[in-house]
Design an enzyme around this catalytic site. Structure first.
Site, PDB file in Angstrom:
ATOM      1  N   SER A   1      27.130  -6.934  24.564  1.00  0.00           N
ATOM      2  CA  SER A   1      28.465  -7.262  24.066  1.00  0.00           C
ATOM      3  C   SER A   1      28.817  -6.272  22.964  1.00  0.00           C
ATOM      4  O   SER A   1      28.009  -5.429  22.591  1.00  0.00           O
ATOM      5  CB  SER A   1      28.488  -8.689  23.521  1.00  0.00           C
ATOM      6  OG  SER A   1      27.770  -8.731  22.302  1.00  0.00           O
ATOM      7  N   LYS A   2      30.031  -6.414  22.472  1.00  0.00           N
ATOM      8  CA  LYS A   2      30.541  -5.455  21.467  1.00  0.00           C
ATOM      9  C   LYS A   2      29.619  -5.319  20.257  1.00  0.00           C
ATOM     10  O   LYS A   2      29.495  -4.245  19.692  1.00  0.00           O
ATOM     11  CB  LYS A   2      31.930  -5.894  20.990  1.00  0.00           C
ATOM     12  CG  LYS A   2      33.004  -5.543  21.996  1.00  0.00           C
ATOM     13  CD  LYS A   2      34.313  -5.176  21.273  1.00  0.00           C
ATOM     14  CE  LYS A   2      35.311  -4.589  22.254  1.00  0.00           C
ATOM     15  NZ  LYS A   2      35.710  -5.549  23.302  1.00  0.00           N
ATOM     16  N   ARG A   3      29.000  -6.416  19.872  1.00  0.00           N
ATOM     17  CA  ARG A   3      28.205  -6.347  18.645  1.00  0.00           C
ATOM     18  C   ARG A   3      26.979  -5.450  18.806  1.00  0.00           C
ATOM     19  O   ARG A   3      26.343  -5.072  17.827  1.00  0.00           O
ATOM     20  CB  ARG A   3      27.836  -7.755  18.155  1.00  0.00           C
ATOM     21  CG  ARG A   3      26.666  -8.372  18.820  1.00  0.00           C
ATOM     22  CD  ARG A   3      26.542  -9.846  18.554  1.00  0.00           C
ATOM     23  NE  ARG A   3      25.948 -10.467  19.711  1.00  0.00           N
ATOM     24  CZ  ARG A   3      24.651 -10.527  19.940  1.00  0.00           C
ATOM     25  NH1 ARG A   3      23.803 -10.033  19.066  1.00  0.00           N
ATOM     26  NH2 ARG A   3      24.183 -11.090  21.027  1.00  0.00           N
ATOM     27  N   HIS A   4      26.625  -5.107  20.041  1.00  0.00           N
ATOM     28  CA  HIS A   4      25.493  -4.186  20.246  1.00  0.00           C
ATOM     29  C   HIS A   4      25.908  -2.736  20.069  1.00  0.00           C
ATOM     30  O   HIS A   4      25.083  -1.836  20.196  1.00  0.00           O
ATOM     31  CB  HIS A   4      24.897  -4.361  21.649  1.00  0.00           C
ATOM     32  CG  HIS A   4      24.206  -5.671  21.832  1.00  0.00           C
ATOM     33  ND1 HIS A   4      24.636  -6.620  22.722  1.00  0.00           N
ATOM     34  CD2 HIS A   4      23.111  -6.189  21.222  1.00  0.00           C
ATOM     35  CE1 HIS A   4      23.831  -7.671  22.662  1.00  0.00           C
ATOM     36  NE2 HIS A   4      22.904  -7.441  21.759  1.00  0.00           N
ATOM     37  N   GLY A   5      27.195  -2.495  19.820  1.00  0.00           N
ATOM     38  CA  GLY A   5      27.630  -1.111  19.620  1.00  0.00           C
ATOM     39  C   GLY A   5      28.330  -0.563  20.846  1.00  0.00           C
ATOM     40  O   GLY A   5      28.963  -1.320  21.583  1.00  0.00           O
TER      41      GLY A   5
END
Ligand code: GLU
Length: 470
Positions: free
Chosen positions: A244-248
């Site tokens: 997801s986005k939080r992984h970069g």
């Protein structure tokens, strides 16, 4: 036309955003298998969602694939343009009694679903028009066309990655093939296009595994040959959670902008889900030779940024100096405002590249560490370099300049002079070299500094260093 003995693979993105790394990996696997077998790799743009599909997304996907070096063998097929053909197939199924018209109104279907939910039943179409006499059809009411799916038994997806995956037909309702506005559904479009394009192998994310069962029902109804399926587990983040986005970074172009090379990405994406013993460095030529569907992993691969960085450092080192100069030119050409390399800068970069490329993990690092060679004139010091060029550092620099006056301008001679000065002053060689490095590059790290004096030449080196001796 088709050489029927060879596999035909496809990448079928929906153009609703950037080229995601998961999509890029799917494209890579299909491309590798096509190249490995001498088959074909074709593109199909699944643009049937007219609201979410955009020309910008089509361009981003094609550019992303081009940058990655994944070439396709024919003009891309655009799915929406084939709607008439999709309708034709639905009509054929209707004519053969393998599909039927369903006149249920949206309101009716909503209350059917509410009822099912209330009774704790699975929510699915209950077949209310399946066996009704077409003479019952209400006049002027739009209808959907539904597949008359087999109700008993099972549908088995023989999957080269997941093994046999069995779906009870009782769980699959009579899916819509044509909506009441006459538009084909995605499920119908995919099957018809895959057949017409002669696709033999479908390698895609395992989020499509359930679709495969439904798609097989249509294939069976048409009497078409089933393709070979391989559903690849999705990529997970370093923590094992769904990406997801939080992984970069998610988009291929973000990786490009972080300074990763296409060959790095090909190697890295290959290893996200495919393995060959313990091999980590697998250049594309080797990958084409080795790639098979059997070695695609069954469990989700995790992103590993350290591995990505190491691979990139490897591929930077492997590249020829001349190509790296072009890569640097392309890199600074994307800066705002865009920069270009002069002929002088190119000549310097070629000379300095062997030590420069030894230390760079990304193209940004390489371009940054080479920037002192791009243009002439005194450097702007970064904070660390400013701390080196104190009064003491400047005095050492002045003494060094006096020492090299008239000396031959070669790396060896210039280093000798620095050693002699260090000895004379009873200081370490570093105490002489660091002020030179700071003055010459504006930084405290650089490739071997005496070689860099040579690369820049006497006049330019002296001009830079003198700027810090007054
Ligand atoms: N268009 C689908 C997607 O982007 C892929 C469909 C397929 O591969 O069958 O997820």
């Amino acid at each position: 036309m088709n050489d029927n003995s060879k596999p035909v693979l496809r990448f079928a993105p929906s153009p609703t955003g950037m080229l995601h790394i998961g999509g890029a990996r799917t494209a890579l696997f299909n491309w590798l298998y096509a190249r490995h077998t001498g088959g074909r790799f074709v593109l199909r743009i699944e643009d049937t969602d007219r609201i979410r599909s955009t020309p910008q997304a089509v361009a981003a996907i094609l550019n992303g694939l081009t940058w990655l070096g994944l070439d396709w063998d024919e003009e891309p097929i655009y799915q929406f343009a084939r709607a008439d053909r999709h309708r034709e197939v639905a009509e054929k199924l209707l004519a053969e009694g393998k599909a039927y018209r369903c006149y249920a109104t949206p309101e009716e279907l909503t209350s059917m679903r509410e009822e099912q939910r209330k009774n704790g039943k699975p929510v699915r179409y209950d077949g209310r028009w399946r066996d009704r006499d077409p003479a019952d059809a209400p006049l002027g009411v739009p209808y959907a066309v539904r597949l008359k799916a087999r109700q008993g038994g099972e549908t088995v997806v023989h999957d080269v990655i997941q093994g046999d995956v069995t779906f009870a037909n009782a769980q699959l309702d009579d899916m819509i093939l044509l909506r009441s506005d006459g538009n084909p559904t995605y499920m119908l479009a995919v099957v018809v296009d895959d057949f017409d394009m002669g696709i033999t192998h479908i390698i895609r994310g395992d989020d499509h595994l359930n679709n495969a069962a439904r798609q097989m029902q249509i294939i069976e109804a048409m009497g078409w040959p089933a393709p070979i399926y391989g559903h690849v587990p999705l990529i997970h983040g370093p923590d094992g959670a769904k990406l997801s986005k939080r992984h970069g970074a998610q988009a291929v172009e973000e990786y490009r902008d972080m300074g990763y090379l296409p060959e790095t990405m090909r190697n890295y994406l290959l290893r996200l889900g495919w393995s060959h013993g313990n091999d980590e460095i697998i250049p594309t030529e080797q990958a084409i030779e080795w790639f098979n569907l059997e070695a695609i992993g069954k469990s989700p691969a995790r992103l590993d940024f350290k591995k990505l960085e190491n691979l990139n450092a490897h591929y930077i080192r492997e590249k020829s100096d001349a190509v790296l100069v072009d890569e640097i030119a392309a890199w600074i050409g994307r800066e705002t405002p865009p920069k270009t390399l002069s002929d002088l800068a190119r000549a310097r970069l070629i000379k300095a590249m062997p030590p420069l490329k030894e230390r760079a993990k990304t193209m940004g690092e390489l371009a940054g560490s080479a920037a002192f060679l791009f243009d002439d004139g005194p450097r702007t010091l970064d904070d660390k370099a400013a701390k080196i060029l104190t009064a003491e550092g400047r005095a050492t620099l002045a003494a060094y300049l006096a020492a090299v006056a008239g000396a031959p301008w070669t790396a060896e001679a210039l280093e000798e002079k620095a050693k002699a000065l260090a000895e004379e002053k009873s200081i370490k060689l570093g105490a002489v070299a660091q002020p030179i490095r700071a003055g010459l590059t504006g930084r405290t790290t650089s490739p071997p500094i005496f070689a860099m004096l040579d690369v820049l030449g006497e006049a330019e080196s002296l001009a830079r260093l003198k700027a810090f001796t007054d």
